[in-house]
Motif scaffolding. Structure first.
Motif, mmCIF file in Angstrom:
data_model
loop_
_atom_site.group_PDB
_atom_site.id
_atom_site.type_symbol
_atom_site.label_atom_id
_atom_site.label_comp_id
_atom_site.label_asym_id
_atom_site.label_seq_id
_atom_site.Cartn_x
_atom_site.Cartn_y
_atom_site.Cartn_z
ATOM 1 N N GLY A 53 0.882 -1.269 -0.134
ATOM 2 C CA GLY A 53 0.059 -0.022 0.057
ATOM 3 C C GLY A 53 0.993 1.125 0.125
ATOM 4 O O GLY A 53 1.699 1.184 0.694
ATOM 5 N N ILE A 54 0.529 2.330 -0.656
ATOM 6 C CA ILE A 54 0.991 3.453 -0.612
ATOM 7 C C ILE A 54 0.041 4.690 -0.403
ATOM 8 O O ILE A 54 -0.498 5.182 -1.253
ATOM 9 C CB ILE A 54 1.796 3.843 -2.036
ATOM 10 N N PRO A 55 -0.353 4.866 0.998
ATOM 11 C CA PRO A 55 -1.489 5.979 1.322
ATOM 12 C C PRO A 55 -1.251 7.275 1.403
ATOM 13 O O PRO A 55 -0.791 7.803 2.414
ATOM 14 C CB PRO A 55 -1.797 5.088 2.756
ATOM 15 N N GLU A 56 -0.914 7.655 0.125
ATOM 16 C CA GLU A 56 -0.805 9.276 -0.167
ATOM 17 C C GLU A 56 -1.437 9.980 -0.972
ATOM 18 O O GLU A 56 -2.085 9.187 -1.941
ATOM 19 C CB GLU A 56 0.796 9.391 -0.355
ATOM 20 N N ASP A 57 -1.565 11.078 -1.041
ATOM 21 C CA ASP A 57 -2.210 11.658 -2.145
ATOM 22 C C ASP A 57 -1.297 13.086 -2.388
ATOM 23 O O ASP A 57 -1.942 14.327 -2.911
ATOM 24 C CB ASP A 57 -3.714 12.122 -1.620
ATOM 25 N N ILE A 58 0.028 13.264 -2.183
ATOM 26 C CA ILE A 58 0.642 14.366 -2.311
ATOM 27 C C ILE A 58 0.844 14.673 -3.822
ATOM 28 O O ILE A 58 0.973 15.893 -4.160
ATOM 29 C CB ILE A 58 2.204 14.194 -1.599
ATOM 30 N N GLY A 59 1.176 13.564 -4.473
ATOM 31 C CA GLY A 59 1.419 13.765 -5.965
ATOM 32 C C GLY A 59 -0.023 14.381 -6.719
ATOM 33 O O GLY A 59 0.041 15.165 -7.686
ATOM 34 N N THR A 107 2.032 14.821 6.544
ATOM 35 C CA THR A 107 2.089 15.823 7.257
ATOM 36 C C THR A 107 2.478 17.262 6.864
ATOM 37 O O THR A 107 2.048 18.246 6.924
ATOM 38 C CB THR A 107 2.528 15.656 8.933
ATOM 39 N N LYS A 108 3.603 17.175 6.344
ATOM 40 C CA LYS A 108 4.503 18.180 5.789
ATOM 41 C C LYS A 108 3.408 18.891 4.550
ATOM 42 O O LYS A 108 3.399 20.154 4.538
ATOM 43 C CB LYS A 108 5.730 17.933 5.064
ATOM 44 N N ALA A 109 2.946 17.975 3.881
ATOM 45 C CA ALA A 109 2.081 18.369 2.618
ATOM 46 C C ALA A 109 0.877 19.205 3.051
ATOM 47 O O ALA A 109 0.271 19.995 2.365
ATOM 48 C CB ALA A 109 1.562 17.128 1.677
ATOM 49 N N THR A 110 0.053 19.070 4.258
ATOM 50 C CA THR A 110 -1.034 19.382 4.593
ATOM 51 C C THR A 110 -0.628 21.167 4.835
ATOM 52 O O THR A 110 -1.738 21.706 4.822
ATOM 53 C CB THR A 110 -1.459 18.898 5.881
ATOM 54 N N THR A 111 0.766 21.299 5.134
ATOM 55 C CA THR A 111 1.018 22.917 5.343
ATOM 56 C C THR A 111 1.409 23.484 3.961
ATOM 57 O O THR A 111 1.589 24.744 3.894
ATOM 58 C CB THR A 111 2.147 22.982 6.301
ATOM 59 N N LEU A 112 1.060 22.871 2.822
ATOM 60 C CA LEU A 112 1.587 23.449 1.516
ATOM 61 C C LEU A 112 0.329 23.516 0.639
ATOM 62 O O LEU A 112 -0.423 22.925 0.734
ATOM 63 C CB LEU A 112 2.519 22.637 0.850
ATOM 64 N N ASP A 113 0.399 24.970 -0.077
ATOM 65 C CA ASP A 113 -0.296 25.455 -0.999
ATOM 66 C C ASP A 113 -0.037 24.973 -2.621
ATOM 67 O O ASP A 113 0.907 25.786 -2.905
ATOM 68 C CB ASP A 113 -1.034 26.674 -0.889
ATOM 69 N N ALA A 114 -0.870 24.164 -3.297
ATOM 70 C CA ALA A 114 -0.233 23.742 -4.490
ATOM 71 C C ALA A 114 -0.279 25.172 -5.684
ATOM 72 O O ALA A 114 0.496 25.147 -6.475
ATOM 73 C CB ALA A 114 -1.078 22.655 -5.334
ATOM 74 N N GLU A 122 7.863 22.472 -3.300
ATOM 75 C CA GLU A 122 7.923 21.463 -1.847
ATOM 76 C C GLU A 122 7.081 20.284 -1.948
ATOM 77 O O GLU A 122 7.735 19.170 -1.669
ATOM 78 C CB GLU A 122 7.628 22.425 -0.620
ATOM 79 N N LEU A 123 6.032 20.416 -2.720
ATOM 80 C CA LEU A 123 5.390 19.317 -2.820
ATOM 81 C C LEU A 123 6.099 18.354 -3.882
ATOM 82 O O LEU A 123 6.085 17.118 -3.691
ATOM 83 C CB LEU A 123 3.937 19.664 -3.457
ATOM 84 N N PHE A 124 6.766 18.675 -4.991
ATOM 85 C CA PHE A 124 7.358 18.130 -5.760
ATOM 86 C C PHE A 124 8.562 17.096 -5.205
ATOM 87 O O PHE A 124 8.628 16.135 -5.632
ATOM 88 C CB PHE A 124 8.129 18.848 -6.961
ATOM 89 N N LYS A 125 9.095 17.999 -4.135
ATOM 90 C CA LYS A 125 10.125 17.376 -3.300
ATOM 91 C C LYS A 125 9.761 16.263 -2.675
ATOM 92 O O LYS A 125 10.497 14.978 -2.504
ATOM 93 C CB LYS A 125 11.057 18.379 -2.567
#
Length: 344
Positions: A53-59, A107-114, A122-125
């Motif tokens: 499983g890869i439980p993410e939605d950052i991409g 957690t980090k991604a929740t603080t970022l605005d695409a 930063e999301l790309f990273k």
């Protein structure tokens, strides 16, 4: 594999619904013992499939999509373990690995605005960090002679899957993608819309067939790129097959398989191609569930089909009492793949 959170016996017991006179997949699925090194256990096991499983939605977020794909893994395994263990599909063919620990990145991604240029970088990273984990784990599984089954997450993880397969096989590999979109956008930074671009440009992807594109969502830039690479990129469209009836679904399955079958290939299925399924880019037009299942069966039965990745499902976006159905569909697709491979 230090960034894997293993699936445990207690996890399994908590979601398997035992019933007198029945045997569920969850009662036979293989769990890696606590005292075993993960890679060693996978190598020596007779089970041909490894579930990850890869439980993410950052991409997805980095691609301006609706988040929620992080919820697909948990929803899927609840349905999968409660399917019947029988002659059609046996739990002891599956090693339940667990999921990649992406908590820090999420957690980090929740603080970022695409929509903010610098924050999007930063999301790309963060996606790049996940890429490294995915490709490493898939490589280990493939080198062990096993077949990964990956539950996403966003379609950004196609890059890690393809890279991992190529590294595991020691050569460039192919992919077939059941999708409304090409996910072959420009290399502006890693996100869910350009995983195949990065895999191609970094020389991991040799041939790529996109099955069932929606004509209203293919940019001229991507069409021109496809036209310029006829030996590498091929596609058909949903409208050609289902609307104008210019092409036949079964014939197109054969054409797609002929294009990718000479080398190891990955099977990618984006749930946003299926109408009514809660996904990051939900649609109301496209191939139905039966066509998706036929697609997986057709490609899965070939000996060079080397992984299955089902992505973009987002059960958390379904606020109804039926929000388990996305995970149930993914479980159906997984067992279709396993059955197709066991025919060989």
């Amino acid at each position: 594999m230090e960034n894997i959170i293993p699936f445990t016996i207690s996890n399994l017991v908590s979601i398997t619904n035992h019933r007198s006179g029945e045997l569920k997949l969850g009662e036979r699925i293989i769990i890696i013992p606590k005292d075993e090194k993960i890679s060693d256990f996978i190598l020596k096991s007779d089970a041909p499939f490894v579930l990850l499983g890869i439980p993410e939605d950052i991409g997805v977020k980095a691609n301006y999509g609706k988040t929620g794909t992080a919820s697909a893994y948990a929803s899927t395994i609840k349905s999968l373990v409660n399917m019947q263990h029988n002659k059609f599909c046996k739990g002891n063919k599956i090693i339940f690995l667990g999921h990649i620990n992406v908590e820090k990145e999420m957690t980090k991604a929740t603080t970022l605005d695409a929509n903010d240029k610098e924050q999007r970088k930063e999301l790309f990273k963060l996606v790049e960090q996940i890429d490294k984990e995915v490709s490493h784990i898939i490589r280990v599984i493939v080198k062990s002679g096993k077949i990964p089954i990956i539950i996403g997450g966003g379609h950004n993880n196609a890059y890690g899957n393809i890279k991992g397969l190529a590294l595991g096989k020691g050569k460039m590999v192919n992919a077939v993608n059941f999708d409304a979109h090409t996910d072959f956008r420009i290399m502006e930074g890693r996100h869910s819309g350009n995983g195949f671009t990065y895999a191609y440009e970094n020389h991991f992807l040799k041939k790529y067939f996109i099955f069932g594109l929606h004509e209203g969502f293919i940019s001229k830039i991507v069409l021109d790129k496809i036209k310029s690479l006829p030996e590498t990129l091929k596609y058909n469209t949903y409208e050609e097959i289902e609307v104008r009836k210019e092409k036949n679904f079964d014939n197109e399955l054969n054409i797609g398989l002929d294009f990718v079958k000479d080398d190891p290939f990955g099977i990618e299925l984006d749930l946003d191609a299926i109408p009514g399924i809660y996904a990051s880019a939900m649609t109301n037009s496209g191939f139905g569930v039966e066509k998706a299942r036929q697609f997986i069966h057709h490609f899965g039965q070939h000996r060079n089909a080397s992984y299955l990745h089902i992505c973009e499902g987002a059960p958390d976006l379904d606020l109804s009492s039926s929000n388990h159905l996305t995970g149930k569909l993914i479980a159906y697709l997984i067992t279709d793949f396993i059955k197709s491979k066991m025919l060989n």
